[in-house]
Design an enzyme around this catalytic site. Structure first.
Site, mmCIF file in Angstrom:
data_model
loop_
_atom_site.group_PDB
_atom_site.id
_atom_site.type_symbol
_atom_site.label_atom_id
_atom_site.label_comp_id
_atom_site.label_asym_id
_atom_site.label_seq_id
_atom_site.Cartn_x
_atom_site.Cartn_y
_atom_site.Cartn_z
ATOM 1 N N ASP A 8 0.869 -1.182 0.000
ATOM 2 C CA ASP A 8 0.000 0.000 0.000
ATOM 3 C C ASP A 8 0.906 1.232 0.000
ATOM 4 O O ASP A 8 2.139 1.111 -0.150
ATOM 5 C CB ASP A 8 -1.001 -0.037 1.171
ATOM 6 C CG ASP A 8 -0.361 0.193 2.529
ATOM 7 O OD1 ASP A 8 0.882 0.301 2.608
ATOM 8 O OD2 ASP A 8 -1.102 0.261 3.526
ATOM 9 N N CYS A 65 3.115 -3.157 4.079
ATOM 10 C CA CYS A 65 2.278 -2.032 4.507
ATOM 11 C C CYS A 65 2.991 -1.363 5.682
ATOM 12 O O CYS A 65 4.167 -1.638 5.907
ATOM 13 C CB CYS A 65 0.850 -2.472 4.826
ATOM 14 S SG CYS A 65 0.651 -3.586 6.224
ATOM 15 N N GLY A 66 2.318 -0.505 6.414
ATOM 16 C CA GLY A 66 2.997 0.216 7.491
ATOM 17 C C GLY A 66 3.502 -0.713 8.580
ATOM 18 O O GLY A 66 4.633 -0.614 9.032
ATOM 19 N N THR A 67 2.635 -1.621 8.997
ATOM 20 C CA THR A 67 2.991 -2.553 10.080
ATOM 21 C C THR A 67 3.230 -3.981 9.595
ATOM 22 O O THR A 67 3.766 -4.801 10.341
ATOM 23 C CB THR A 67 1.845 -2.632 11.097
ATOM 24 O OG1 THR A 67 0.661 -3.044 10.384
ATOM 25 C CG2 THR A 67 1.589 -1.295 11.764
ATOM 26 N N GLY A 70 -2.023 -5.550 8.600
ATOM 27 C CA GLY A 70 -3.246 -5.573 7.794
ATOM 28 C C GLY A 70 -3.082 -6.475 6.580
ATOM 29 O O GLY A 70 -3.991 -7.256 6.240
ATOM 30 N N HIS A 98 8.936 -24.596 9.713
ATOM 31 C CA HIS A 98 7.832 -25.284 10.390
ATOM 32 C C HIS A 98 6.452 -24.983 9.806
ATOM 33 O O HIS A 98 5.538 -25.787 9.956
ATOM 34 C CB HIS A 98 7.818 -24.910 11.878
ATOM 35 C CG HIS A 98 8.914 -25.563 12.658
ATOM 36 N ND1 HIS A 98 8.971 -25.545 14.028
ATOM 37 C CD2 HIS A 98 10.011 -26.263 12.247
ATOM 38 C CE1 HIS A 98 10.052 -26.207 14.441
ATOM 39 N NE2 HIS A 98 10.712 -26.641 13.374
ATOM 40 N N ASN A 99 6.277 -23.815 9.188
ATOM 41 C CA ASN A 99 4.932 -23.411 8.743
ATOM 42 C C ASN A 99 4.789 -23.330 7.238
ATOM 43 O O ASN A 99 3.696 -23.036 6.735
ATOM 44 C CB ASN A 99 4.559 -22.046 9.358
ATOM 45 C CG ASN A 99 4.801 -21.977 10.847
ATOM 46 O OD1 ASN A 99 5.623 -21.187 11.310
ATOM 47 N ND2 ASN A 99 4.138 -22.812 11.620
ATOM 48 N N ARG A 109 7.078 0.626 8.609
ATOM 49 C CA ARG A 109 7.243 1.543 9.737
ATOM 50 C C ARG A 109 7.661 0.815 11.005
ATOM 51 O O ARG A 109 7.849 1.434 12.038
ATOM 52 C CB ARG A 109 5.915 2.277 9.987
ATOM 53 C CG ARG A 109 5.475 3.162 8.828
ATOM 54 C CD ARG A 109 4.043 3.643 9.014
ATOM 55 N NE ARG A 109 3.610 4.517 7.931
ATOM 56 C CZ ARG A 109 2.336 4.782 7.652
ATOM 57 N NH1 ARG A 109 1.368 4.252 8.382
ATOM 58 N NH2 ARG A 109 2.021 5.569 6.634
ATOM 59 N N ARG A 132 6.327 -33.974 10.782
ATOM 60 C CA ARG A 132 5.227 -33.633 11.699
ATOM 61 C C ARG A 132 4.638 -32.248 11.388
ATOM 62 O O ARG A 132 3.471 -31.984 11.651
ATOM 63 C CB ARG A 132 5.688 -33.702 13.157
ATOM 64 C CG ARG A 132 6.711 -32.667 13.555
ATOM 65 C CD ARG A 132 7.227 -32.911 14.970
ATOM 66 N NE ARG A 132 8.082 -31.844 15.453
ATOM 67 C CZ ARG A 132 9.362 -31.675 15.120
ATOM 68 N NH1 ARG A 132 9.933 -32.534 14.271
ATOM 69 N NH2 ARG A 132 10.070 -30.692 15.623
ATOM 70 N N HIS A 133 5.463 -31.402 10.809
ATOM 71 C CA HIS A 133 4.960 -30.059 10.480
ATOM 72 C C HIS A 133 3.966 -30.109 9.319
ATOM 73 O O HIS A 133 3.025 -29.327 9.273
ATOM 74 C CB HIS A 133 6.130 -29.131 10.166
ATOM 75 C CG HIS A 133 7.125 -29.065 11.281
ATOM 76 N ND1 HIS A 133 6.805 -28.558 12.518
ATOM 77 C CD2 HIS A 133 8.407 -29.509 11.367
ATOM 78 C CE1 HIS A 133 7.857 -28.665 13.320
ATOM 79 N NE2 HIS A 133 8.837 -29.242 12.643
ATOM 80 N N ARG A 136 0.589 -30.948 10.640
ATOM 81 C CA ARG A 136 -0.060 -29.796 11.284
ATOM 82 C C ARG A 136 -0.636 -28.826 10.245
ATOM 83 O O ARG A 136 -1.707 -28.246 10.441
ATOM 84 C CB ARG A 136 0.939 -29.087 12.205
ATOM 85 C CG ARG A 136 1.274 -29.973 13.399
ATOM 86 C CD ARG A 136 2.531 -29.618 14.112
ATOM 87 N NE ARG A 136 2.826 -30.615 15.142
ATOM 88 C CZ ARG A 136 3.995 -30.723 15.756
ATOM 89 N NH1 ARG A 136 4.985 -29.909 15.469
ATOM 90 N NH2 ARG A 136 4.174 -31.655 16.665
HETATM 91 C C1 RB5 Z 1 -1.811 2.765 6.544
HETATM 92 O O1 RB5 Z 1 -1.798 3.946 7.240
HETATM 93 C C2 RB5 Z 1 -1.638 1.589 7.489
HETATM 94 O O2 RB5 Z 1 -2.776 1.433 8.280
HETATM 95 C C3 RB5 Z 1 -1.359 0.323 6.708
HETATM 96 O O3 RB5 Z 1 -0.210 0.508 5.951
HETATM 97 C C4 RB5 Z 1 -1.098 -0.924 7.523
HETATM 98 O O4 RB5 Z 1 -0.127 -0.700 8.493
HETATM 99 C C5 RB5 Z 1 -2.284 -1.612 8.053
HETATM 100 O O5 RB5 Z 1 -2.188 -2.663 8.687
#
Ligand code: RB5
Length: 146
Positions: A8, A65-67, A70, A98-99, A109, A132-133, A136
């Site tokens: 994004d 994305c930022g984190t 999402g 494992h996954n 960010r 085993r993985h 699962r």
């Molecule tokens: C955008 O501001 C932010 O919400 C998006 O990049 C993301 O981090 C959502 O999970």
């Protein structure tokens, strides 16, 4: 490796950076956007990349994305997708061993720039241990099918 990638607006710059690095390393990268810093909604990008992976058009997917959160939530709504958002190199490695994680979500960010490349590199290089993985993961697939 064939890698589908998207971001994004918050992840756009890091996506460009990761893409350049992957292409320089010889990977075939399918860039599915976004390609500006104009505000956009991450779920559509998560689904594009995840469907490409689920259909076998790409071997792996990367979402930014930022984190990373999402994108990860949205990607995991697509059947067959095991998306993860590792905080460090160890989690990235274990998510493969494992996954059998097939989509990597990165937080532009949240992660230090030098950590991002370490995470991407080990995640792409590490294989699935099976055994085993695998059992699962079959249980998770059964949940998905219900
Ligand atoms: C955008 O501001 C932010 O919400 C998006 O990049 C993301 O981090 C959502 O999970």
């Amino acid at each position: 490796m064939k890698i589908a990638i998207a971001a994004d607006h918050a992840g756009f710059r890091l996506k460009q950076n990761v893409t350049d690095r992957l292409e320089a390393a010889g990977h075939r990268v399918f860039d599915m956007g976004t390609n500006t810093e104009a505000s956009c909604d991450y779920p559509a990008y998560a689904v594009e990349v995840s469907q490409a992976v689920a259909r076998g058009e790409a071997d792996r997917g990367i979402l930014v994305c930022g984190t990373g959160l999402g994108m990860c939530i949205a990607a995991n709504k697509v059947a067959g997708i095991r998306a993860v958002g590792p905080c460090d190199v160890s989690q990235a490695e274990m998510s493969r061993r494992h996954n059998d994680a097939n989509v990597l979500c990165l937080g532009s960010r949240s992660l230090a720039p030098e950590r991002v490349h370490e995470i991407v590199d080990i995640w792409l290089a590490t294989g699935f241990e099976g055994g085993r993985h695998a059992r699962r993961l079959e249980l998770i697939a059964e949940l998905e099918a219900k």
